[in-house]
Design a protein around this motif. Structure first.
Motif, PDB file in Angstrom:
ATOM      1  N   ILE A 121     -19.085 -31.093 -32.881  1.00  0.00           N
ATOM      2  CA  ILE A 121     -18.253 -30.470 -33.922  1.00  0.00           C
ATOM      3  C   ILE A 121     -18.808 -30.783 -35.315  1.00  0.00           C
ATOM      4  O   ILE A 121     -18.900 -29.893 -36.161  1.00  0.00           O
ATOM      5  CB  ILE A 121     -16.787 -30.919 -33.776  1.00  0.00           C
ATOM      6  CG1 ILE A 121     -16.186 -30.296 -32.518  1.00  0.00           C
ATOM      7  CG2 ILE A 121     -15.972 -30.548 -35.006  1.00  0.00           C
ATOM      8  CD1 ILE A 121     -14.865 -30.883 -32.084  1.00  0.00           C
ATOM      9  N   LEU A 122     -19.200 -32.031 -35.542  1.00  0.00           N
ATOM     10  CA  LEU A 122     -19.769 -32.391 -36.846  1.00  0.00           C
ATOM     11  C   LEU A 122     -21.047 -31.604 -37.137  1.00  0.00           C
ATOM     12  O   LEU A 122     -21.204 -31.033 -38.215  1.00  0.00           O
ATOM     13  CB  LEU A 122     -20.051 -33.886 -36.906  1.00  0.00           C
ATOM     14  CG  LEU A 122     -18.848 -34.800 -37.055  1.00  0.00           C
ATOM     15  CD1 LEU A 122     -19.275 -36.257 -36.950  1.00  0.00           C
ATOM     16  CD2 LEU A 122     -18.146 -34.542 -38.376  1.00  0.00           C
TER      17      LEU A 122
ATOM     18  N   PHE B   1     -24.074 -28.477 -40.302  1.00  0.00           N
ATOM     19  CA  PHE B   1     -25.478 -28.102 -40.354  1.00  0.00           C
ATOM     20  C   PHE B   1     -25.811 -26.737 -39.761  1.00  0.00           C
ATOM     21  O   PHE B   1     -26.975 -26.407 -39.575  1.00  0.00           O
ATOM     22  CB  PHE B   1     -26.328 -29.164 -39.637  1.00  0.00           C
ATOM     23  CG  PHE B   1     -26.253 -30.510 -40.283  1.00  0.00           C
ATOM     24  CD1 PHE B   1     -26.838 -30.737 -41.505  1.00  0.00           C
ATOM     25  CD2 PHE B   1     -25.575 -31.540 -39.664  1.00  0.00           C
ATOM     26  CE1 PHE B   1     -26.765 -31.980 -42.110  1.00  0.00           C
ATOM     27  CE2 PHE B   1     -25.491 -32.792 -40.251  1.00  0.00           C
ATOM     28  CZ  PHE B   1     -26.093 -33.011 -41.476  1.00  0.00           C
ATOM     29  N   HIS B   2     -24.803 -25.923 -39.459  1.00  0.00           N
ATOM     30  CA  HIS B   2     -25.060 -24.630 -38.827  1.00  0.00           C
ATOM     31  C   HIS B   2     -25.871 -23.700 -39.735  1.00  0.00           C
ATOM     32  O   HIS B   2     -26.810 -23.046 -39.280  1.00  0.00           O
ATOM     33  CB  HIS B   2     -23.745 -23.962 -38.415  1.00  0.00           C
ATOM     34  CG  HIS B   2     -23.938 -22.633 -37.766  1.00  0.00           C
ATOM     35  ND1 HIS B   2     -24.591 -22.499 -36.563  1.00  0.00           N
ATOM     36  CD2 HIS B   2     -23.599 -21.382 -38.144  1.00  0.00           C
ATOM     37  CE1 HIS B   2     -24.626 -21.224 -36.233  1.00  0.00           C
ATOM     38  NE2 HIS B   2     -24.032 -20.531 -37.181  1.00  0.00           N
TER      39      HIS B   2
ATOM     40  N   ALA C 234     -27.183 -28.465 -29.848  1.00  0.00           N
ATOM     41  CA  ALA C 234     -26.088 -27.570 -29.467  1.00  0.00           C
ATOM     42  C   ALA C 234     -25.220 -27.196 -30.659  1.00  0.00           C
ATOM     43  O   ALA C 234     -24.814 -26.047 -30.816  1.00  0.00           O
ATOM     44  CB  ALA C 234     -25.234 -28.207 -28.386  1.00  0.00           C
ATOM     45  N   GLY C 235     -24.929 -28.154 -31.508  1.00  0.00           N
ATOM     46  CA  GLY C 235     -24.087 -27.878 -32.671  1.00  0.00           C
ATOM     47  C   GLY C 235     -24.785 -27.067 -33.740  1.00  0.00           C
ATOM     48  O   GLY C 235     -24.258 -26.071 -34.239  1.00  0.00           O
ATOM     49  N   VAL C 236     -25.988 -27.465 -34.099  1.00  0.00           N
ATOM     50  CA  VAL C 236     -26.720 -26.788 -35.185  1.00  0.00           C
ATOM     51  C   VAL C 236     -27.035 -25.341 -34.807  1.00  0.00           C
ATOM     52  O   VAL C 236     -26.919 -24.444 -35.641  1.00  0.00           O
ATOM     53  CB  VAL C 236     -28.000 -27.567 -35.537  1.00  0.00           C
ATOM     54  CG1 VAL C 236     -28.909 -26.769 -36.448  1.00  0.00           C
ATOM     55  CG2 VAL C 236     -27.650 -28.892 -36.195  1.00  0.00           C
ATOM     56  N   PHE C 237     -27.423 -25.113 -33.572  1.00  0.00           N
ATOM     57  CA  PHE C 237     -27.811 -23.772 -33.172  1.00  0.00           C
ATOM     58  C   PHE C 237     -26.702 -23.001 -32.464  1.00  0.00           C
ATOM     59  O   PHE C 237     -26.939 -22.017 -31.779  1.00  0.00           O
ATOM     60  CB  PHE C 237     -29.087 -23.820 -32.345  1.00  0.00           C
ATOM     61  CG  PHE C 237     -30.242 -24.372 -33.131  1.00  0.00           C
ATOM     62  CD1 PHE C 237     -30.707 -23.718 -34.255  1.00  0.00           C
ATOM     63  CD2 PHE C 237     -30.828 -25.566 -32.783  1.00  0.00           C
ATOM     64  CE1 PHE C 237     -31.744 -24.232 -35.011  1.00  0.00           C
ATOM     65  CE2 PHE C 237     -31.872 -26.082 -33.526  1.00  0.00           C
ATOM     66  CZ  PHE C 237     -32.331 -25.415 -34.644  1.00  0.00           C
ATOM     67  N   ALA C 238     -25.475 -23.466 -32.639  1.00  0.00           N
ATOM     68  CA  ALA C 238     -24.252 -22.746 -32.236  1.00  0.00           C
ATOM     69  C   ALA C 238     -24.214 -22.387 -30.759  1.00  0.00           C
ATOM     70  O   ALA C 238     -23.816 -21.279 -30.391  1.00  0.00           O
ATOM     71  CB  ALA C 238     -24.050 -21.508 -33.091  1.00  0.00           C
ATOM     72  N   ILE C 239     -24.593 -23.305 -29.909  1.00  0.00           N
ATOM     73  CA  ILE C 239     -24.418 -23.090 -28.476  1.00  0.00           C
ATOM     74  C   ILE C 239     -22.916 -23.228 -28.203  1.00  0.00           C
ATOM     75  O   ILE C 239     -22.279 -24.150 -28.712  1.00  0.00           O
ATOM     76  CB  ILE C 239     -25.241 -24.099 -27.682  1.00  0.00           C
ATOM     77  CG1 ILE C 239     -26.727 -23.777 -27.869  1.00  0.00           C
ATOM     78  CG2 ILE C 239     -24.860 -24.101 -26.213  1.00  0.00           C
ATOM     79  CD1 ILE C 239     -27.660 -24.710 -27.188  1.00  0.00           C
TER      80      ILE C 239
END
Length: 104
Positions: free
Chosen positions: A44-45, A50-51, A97-102
């Motif tokens: 989530i962070l 960083f998305h 997973a978070g940065v690249f919106a998986i």
């Protein structure tokens, strides 16, 4: 949290200490719970902080864009394989997973 949020901390060491202190059953419950909560918090962070940076980074790197597309096509297998390989830190998987919106 556990090694899911702290890169460089070997999960086996943390898990062994918790297991020795609390026993097999409660130690296992605590390890699984902490790992799940830590992974969710890290995801989530990274997702919300960083998305935008990840999208711009993907636009600059054709190789990373191709890798991301391949992982997206075989999402479950890719994440499962990454989690099974012991040299890939859990924090790195959460970051990716978070940065690249998986999807969560």
């Amino acid at each position: 949290m556990d090694a899911a949020c702290n890169p460089g901390v070997p999960f086996g060491v943390v898990g062994g200490i918790i297991g020795a202190k609390y026993g097999t059953i409660w130690g296992s419950v605590m390890n699984v719970s902490a790992s799940t909560i830590g992974s969710a918090v890290a995801y989530i962070l990274f997702r919300y902080l960083f998305h935008a940076w990840g999208k711009s980074f993907l636009a600059k790197s054709a190789q990373l864009h191709r890798l991301n597309r391949t992982i997206g096509r075989h999402l479950f297998r890719s994440i499962l394989l990454a989690r099974i390989i012991p040299v890939i830190p859990a924090a790195l998987i959460n970051l990716y997973a978070g940065v690249f919106a998986i999807p969560f």
